[in-house]
Scaffold this active site. Sequence first.
Site, PDB file in Angstrom:
ATOM      1  N   LYS A 202       0.960  -1.429  -0.321  1.00 64.43           N
ATOM      2  CA  LYS A 202      -0.184   0.023   0.182  1.00 64.43           C
ATOM      3  C   LYS A 202       0.868   1.233  -0.466  1.00 64.43           C
ATOM      4  CE  LYS A 202      -3.685   2.487   2.688  1.00 64.43           C
ATOM      5  NZ  LYS A 202      -4.564   2.327   4.100  1.00 64.43           N
ATOM      6  N   ARG A 212     -10.417  10.204   2.185  1.00 61.12           N
ATOM      7  CA  ARG A 212     -10.836  10.779   3.612  1.00 61.12           C
ATOM      8  C   ARG A 212     -11.946  11.644   3.435  1.00 61.12           C
ATOM      9  NH1 ARG A 212      -3.883  11.604   3.029  1.00 61.12           N
ATOM     10  NH2 ARG A 212      -4.078   8.863   2.804  1.00 61.12           N
ATOM     11  N   LYS A 225       1.372  10.455   5.735  1.00 63.01           N
ATOM     12  CA  LYS A 225       1.556   9.111   5.858  1.00 63.01           C
ATOM     13  C   LYS A 225       3.273   8.184   5.540  1.00 63.01           C
ATOM     14  CE  LYS A 225      -3.457   7.549   6.556  1.00 63.01           C
ATOM     15  NZ  LYS A 225      -4.944   7.094   6.824  1.00 63.01           N
ATOM     16  N   LYS A 256      -2.173  -1.426  -4.352  1.00 57.94           N
ATOM     17  CA  LYS A 256      -2.934  -0.716  -3.758  1.00 57.94           C
ATOM     18  C   LYS A 256      -2.321   1.325  -3.960  1.00 57.94           C
ATOM     19  CE  LYS A 256      -5.827   1.927  -0.252  1.00 57.94           C
ATOM     20  NZ  LYS A 256      -6.405   2.205   1.413  1.00 57.94           N
ATOM     21  N   SER A 282     -10.364   5.509  -4.720  1.00 53.13           N
ATOM     22  CA  SER A 282     -11.583   6.362  -4.303  1.00 53.13           C
ATOM     23  C   SER A 282     -11.168   7.905  -5.741  1.00 53.13           C
ATOM     24  CB  SER A 282     -11.653   7.605  -3.090  1.00 53.13           C
ATOM     25  OG  SER A 282     -10.501   7.831  -2.730  1.00 53.13           O
ATOM     26  N   TYR A 321     -15.821   0.938  -6.243  1.00 54.15           N
ATOM     27  CA  TYR A 321     -16.169   2.022  -6.559  1.00 54.15           C
ATOM     28  C   TYR A 321     -17.811   1.464  -6.796  1.00 54.15           C
ATOM     29  CZ  TYR A 321     -13.376   3.500  -2.465  1.00 54.15           C
ATOM     30  OH  TYR A 321     -12.727   3.263  -1.404  1.00 54.15           O
TER      31      TYR A 321
HETATM   32  N1  LIG Z   1      -6.995   2.360   5.726  1.00 46.70           N
HETATM   33  C1  LIG Z   1      -7.288   3.315   5.679  1.00 46.70           C
HETATM   34  C2  LIG Z   1      -7.400   3.523   3.801  1.00 46.70           C
HETATM   35  N2  LIG Z   1      -8.044   2.621   4.085  1.00 46.70           N
HETATM   36  C3  LIG Z   1      -8.850   2.289   2.914  1.00 46.70           C
HETATM   37  C4  LIG Z   1      -8.251   3.700   2.217  1.00 46.70           C
HETATM   38  C5  LIG Z   1      -7.981   4.496   0.729  1.00 46.70           C
HETATM   39  C6  LIG Z   1      -8.855   3.491   0.479  1.00 46.70           C
HETATM   40  C7  LIG Z   1      -9.663   4.485  -1.051  1.00 46.70           C
HETATM   41  O1  LIG Z   1      -9.060   5.624  -1.197  1.00 46.70           O
HETATM   42  O2  LIG Z   1     -10.669   4.072  -2.165  1.00 46.70           O
HETATM   43  C8  LIG Z   1      -7.677   4.390   3.324  1.00 46.70           C
HETATM   44  C9  LIG Z   1      -6.921   5.627   3.272  1.00 46.70           C
HETATM   45  C10 LIG Z   1      -5.855   6.152   3.704  1.00 46.70           C
HETATM   46  O3  LIG Z   1      -4.359   5.279   3.669  1.00 46.70           O
HETATM   47  O4  LIG Z   1      -5.206   7.091   3.872  1.00 46.70           O
END
Ligand SMILES: NCc1[nH]cc(CCC(=O)O)c1CC(=O)O
Length: 333
Positions: A202, A212, A225, A256, A282, A321
């Site tokens: 990730k 978010r 992060k 991801k 997203s 989605y």
């Molecule tokens: N645990 C956080 C989490 N779980 C899934 C997503 C992102 C999913 C998306 O953007 O569709 C995130 C965001 C992040 O790491 O800040």
Amino acid sequence: MLPASAPFPLARFRRTRRTAALRDLTQEVRLSVKDLIWPVFVRDGANLREPVASMPGVERLSVDLVVEAAAKAADLGIPAICLFPYTDPAKKTADCREAWNPENLANRAIRAIKAQVPEIAVMTDVALDPYNAHGHDGLVVDGVILNDETVEALVKMALVQAEAGADILGPSDMMDGRILAMRQALEGAGHKDVSILSYAAKYASAFYGPFRDAVGATGALKGDKKTYQMNPANRDEALRLVARDLAEGADMVMVKPGMPYLDICAAVKQTFGAPTFAYQVSGEYAMIRGAALNGWIDGEKAMLESLLAFKRAGCDGILTYFAPEVARLLRHQ
Ligand SMILES: NCc1[nH]cc(CCC(=O)O)c1CC(=O)O
């Protein structure tokens, strides 16, 4: 293997592209509704749906409506739904204790879906970001995201999710050592058949922005992060992480975001041959939907093409989605 071909005009590649029937026959990979996992946002209340501004077409649903959505998804043939809670800010604390409250929103949603739509697999998110005010996936002390203490919290969270009936746990936190800790705790607690789909590779990505928003973490996130999510420049590290998570007992792994990381998807599948998933996140959704709403691209074609590309890269499935919309489109193909 280098694919063989005769010189022109013995080989004319347009022969197999001439008609739809020939194109169908020579198609190498296919997208099926069975490849899809549908991420949904859950909120408190009853009979409530709330649009997510940065993800047109996506809504936060109260638990009763999530159950209805799960039933519709199951009817469409979608095998799994993945739950993300929009947590009441009043329940966010520094120690994140709402995360392992058996009655929290996510766990209530898991139980409600499993009671009424048992055939659909329910996947969870295992990370602390919905449960603290700073928006980080772990416990924070003096600006530092603690690893080992976070893993202990994640284990408690995973156990209540398994207890609530989750089929697949999705640790998205990127702490070190969490898969082994969770796997051992699950075995110890009699949840030996609960799957773990590890968010193994990730990346620290700008493409999570709209998510978010959707879970109410946008304004909250302090800093970034990058001390736990991966550097987008790294490929070998992704393979080492996948190897590590499989060795710790993950059943399936995820890359991801998706579209900008198809090279990683391909390398992971080729190297390990494990069930490999990609998350079309997203921001990827927002790009396709936003351009389509402006009339700049054909939204339906772009969504199908983007998902087919994951199959070509070697993915076994995709979190998207677009899942219900794609499922409807695939029925008519
Ligand atoms: N645990 C956080 C989490 N779980 C899934 C997503 C992102 C999913 C998306 O953007 O569709 C995130 C965001 C992040 O790491 O800040």
